[in-house]
Design a protein around this motif. Structure first.
Motif: not given
Ligand SMILES: Nc1ncnc2c1ncn2[C@@H]1O[C@H](COP(=O)(O)OP(=O)(O)OP(=O)(O)O)[C@@H](O)[C@H]1O
Ligand SMILES: [Mg+2]
Lengths: 326, 279
Positions: A14, A17, A39-40, A42-43, A84, A161, A193
């Motif tokens: 993204f 990122t 958190n973050g 990529g799940k 989520q 989650e 988590q």
């Molecule tokens: N639509 C988007 N636009 C920009 N960045 C994004 C987008 N979706 C996710 N990201 C970024 O990609 C990375 C992974 O995000 P993701 O939501 O997959 O994490 P996660 O493991 O589900 O975290 P959490 O436990 O907080 O739900 C993060 O840095 C997030 O900021």
């Protein structure tokens, strides 16, 4: 039998990122795959790719035998998704939310109503069936959302989650539901988590961090990899925690973690426990508690990524203790 | 092995008790039924929130009353004459304002996970959108009936045929559906349902007021007249006037429809593109 879920080298960016940096995973039919990460990690991104909501920049994914990019409609007819963030329509009642999904899936009016009533019953929402979801508590909304993902009797279920925000009783119920589904041959991919949750439910675990898989295996594999057993000691006199930490650290050859008055150290071999007991006895330290237990997934996570899975979860005080010791 | 199966596009025949492969995409009949279900969804909530019907009625009624009694004498000479002139304009203005509903609803679905849930289902990709627009057409018709009823109660006289009235309904629906594409784009881009209202009205107020909906074009300065005479709201209002109380019809209907085609042609692809990249 081919895996129900198979992803190979998924990359998703993204802007600047990198949400997924070449993640691969696979789940055999009728099993629960736990996707674990902070958190973050990529799940959610991985789940959305597998559930056909998001096209990956690189890599491929096959769900239920169909490629998620070239045959998304077919994949969708096999899967259920609980994202989520609750996907219920808050202006509709519980019943209407489920009838909506059932009707969209082509069920007749009567069948849709019956399915809705059945699922609302299973999720303990019968009493709230006729109320707008807007009036539901967070946990009730979550359960309605889970029920919605089951309307079409999916063969493969994605739960992002699913127990966040659920009280312990509802969480246990959900765990039971997941187990019943897998008994019927449903494949479940569950992100969490909560290490305990993955430990309880998952046949296999994928640990991801910063979009990449850092470890895979059964919960037992992963625990074994982190050193297997942990020796845990609590001195009767809390003032002796530092002494215990120093001695345990010396003998084990690694830095113990301290949680309140309890000192934990990886027990590499069987000789550690007697050795520690002898030394502590020599210096006059009495222990209120002494246990040899298996490593938790949090310790596994710590060993794999150098960070705790859940911030502040347990042994965040170790760094301060180190300083006190010096 | 799995990858081969996928490339072949169907599960291997030797799998035990393999169910028939699911279809590749939704059929047109499925699309229609799914859209109707989505329309039901957008309307059934009125049952739990009947005040929405009031929302849909109060603003048009208020506009009719205010414009007729406050400005009517000044602009039209008498309230009666003004109502004959302005009701077509009020209907056009109200219809455009109502398209903001589409944007608010869509933005809400996108913000909550509702849209994701729909996209994870084996349904036609456009069904959530077409269903929402169908539901909003019903809102349009409700509002139109309320406006006409209030107008008639205040002395508005329909001087044409029932067929012409029907044509007015049809034209209004056709134009607003086409115009809804702007609203779809707005709903996707706004990200926040609250902001939709603000963005929507900052465009719609000038668009509807800089028209002849409420005041005849001749009373305006030249530079404004140039715009007002081509403004789609003007053409729609004139077409509605023609169909309800008589006057030139054909040119205005054609102009309105052309505007509709233009809106759909420009904003349709933009909205679809925005929706694809957003999610
Ligand atoms: N639509 C988007 N636009 C920009 N960045 C994004 C987008 N979706 C996710 N990201 C970024 O990609 C990375 C992974 O995000 P993701 O939501 O997959 O994490 P996660 O493991 O589900 O975290 P959490 O436990 O907080 O739900 C993060 O840095 C997030 O900021
Ligand atoms: Mg997430």
């Amino acid at each position: 039998m081919p895996p129900a879920i198979e992803a190979d080298g998924l990359v998703k960016r993204f802007g600047a990122t990198t949400a997924l940096a070449g993640a691969s995973l696979s789940a055999a039919e009728g099993t629960v795959l736990g996707v674990l990460g902070p958190n973050g990690a990529g799940k959610t991104t991985a789940t959305r790719v597998l559930a056909t909501l998001l096209a990956p920049d690189e890599g491929r994914a096959v769900v239920g035998g169909y490629n998620v990019i070239t045959e998304p409609h077919r994949v969708r007819s096999l899967i259920g998704l609980t994202g989520q963030y609750a996907g219920v329509d808050e202006a509709l009642t519980g019943t209407e939310n489920l009838v909506l999904i059932a009707r969209l899936l082509g069920q007749g009016r009567a069948a849709a109503k019956a399915r809705a009533a059945d699922l609302l019953g299973q999720f303990g929402l019968s009493d709230a069936a006729g109320r707008a979801a807007r009036t539901y508590s967070g946990g009730m909304r979550r359960r309605l959302d889970l029920a919605a993902s089951l309307v079409g009797r999916p063969r493969i279920l994605f739960l992002d989650e699913p127990t966040t925000g659920l009280d312990p009783a509802s969480r246990n119920e959900l765990w039971g539901m997941v187990r019943r589904l897998t008994d019927d041959g449903v494949t479940v991919l569950l992100t969490t988590q909560y290490l305990e949750e993955a430990d309880q439910l998952a046949d296999d675990i994928v640990v991801i961090d910063r979009g990449a898989v850092v470890a895979t295996g059964t919960p037992d594999d992963l625990k074994a990899r982190a050193g297997g057993a942990v020796l845990q000691m609590r001195p009767t006199d809390p003032g002796q925690v530092a002494v215990v930490t120093r001695i345990a650290g010396e003998l084990a050859g690694s830095t113990p973690t301290v949680d309140q008055d309890t000192v934990s150290v990886p027990a590499g071999d069987d000789a550690l426990m007697p050795a520690v007991v002898r030394r502590l006895d020599d210096v006059g330290v009495r222990l209120a508690e002494l246990t040899l237990r298996r490593a938790t997934l949090d310790e596994v996570f710590l060993a794999l990524t150098g960070r705790h899975a859940v911030p502040g979860s347990s042994t965040d005080s170790d760094s301060t203790t180190d300083r006190e010791l010096v | 092995m799995t990858l081969d199966r996928t490339l072949a596009g169907r599960p291997a025949a030797d799998l035990p008790a393999a169910p028939p492969p699911p279809s590749r995409r939704a059929t047109p009949a499925q699309w229609a039924s799914q859209s109707l279900t989505m329309a039901w969804r957008s309307l059934v909530q009125i049952k739990h929130n009947p005040s929405e019907l009031l929302d849909l009625s109060i603003q048009p009624i208020m506009f009719v009353l205010l414009f007729t009694f406050v400005f009517g004498g000044a602009i039209g000479g008498s309230t009666d004459a003004y109502l004959q002139f302005s009701l077509g304009g009020l209907i056009a203005q109200n219809a455009l304002f109502l398209t903001v509903y589409t944007a608010t609803g869509l933005a809400t679905d996108l913000q909550k996970g509702t849209f994701d849930r729909f996209r994870s289902l084996p349904i036609a990709r456009s069904a959530p959108l077409s269903g929402r627009i169908m539901g909003d057409v019903v809102r349009q018709l409700w509002s139109l009936v309320v406006l006409l009823a209030v107008g008639v109660a205040l002395g508005f006289r329909i001087t044409t045929s029932p067929l012409a009235v029907l044509a007015a309904f049809g034209l209004l629906v056709a134009f607003t559906v086409a115009f809804s594409w702007t609203s779809v784009l707005l709903g996707v881009l706004a990200r926040d349902p609250e902001k939709v209202q603000i963005y929507g009205f900052t465009v719609l107020f000038p668009l509807t007021f800089a028209s002849n909906a409420f005041a005849p074009t001749q009373t305006m300065p030249d530079w404004l007249q140039a715009w007002v005479s081509i403004n789609p709201v003007t053409r729609l209002a004139d077409a509605l006037r023609g169909l309800l109380v008589g006057g030139p019809v054909a040119a205005n209907v054609v102009a309105t429809l052309l505007w509709g085609v233009a809106f759909a042609a420009v904003f349709g692809p933009l909205a679809v593109w925005a929706l694809r990249t957003r999610v």
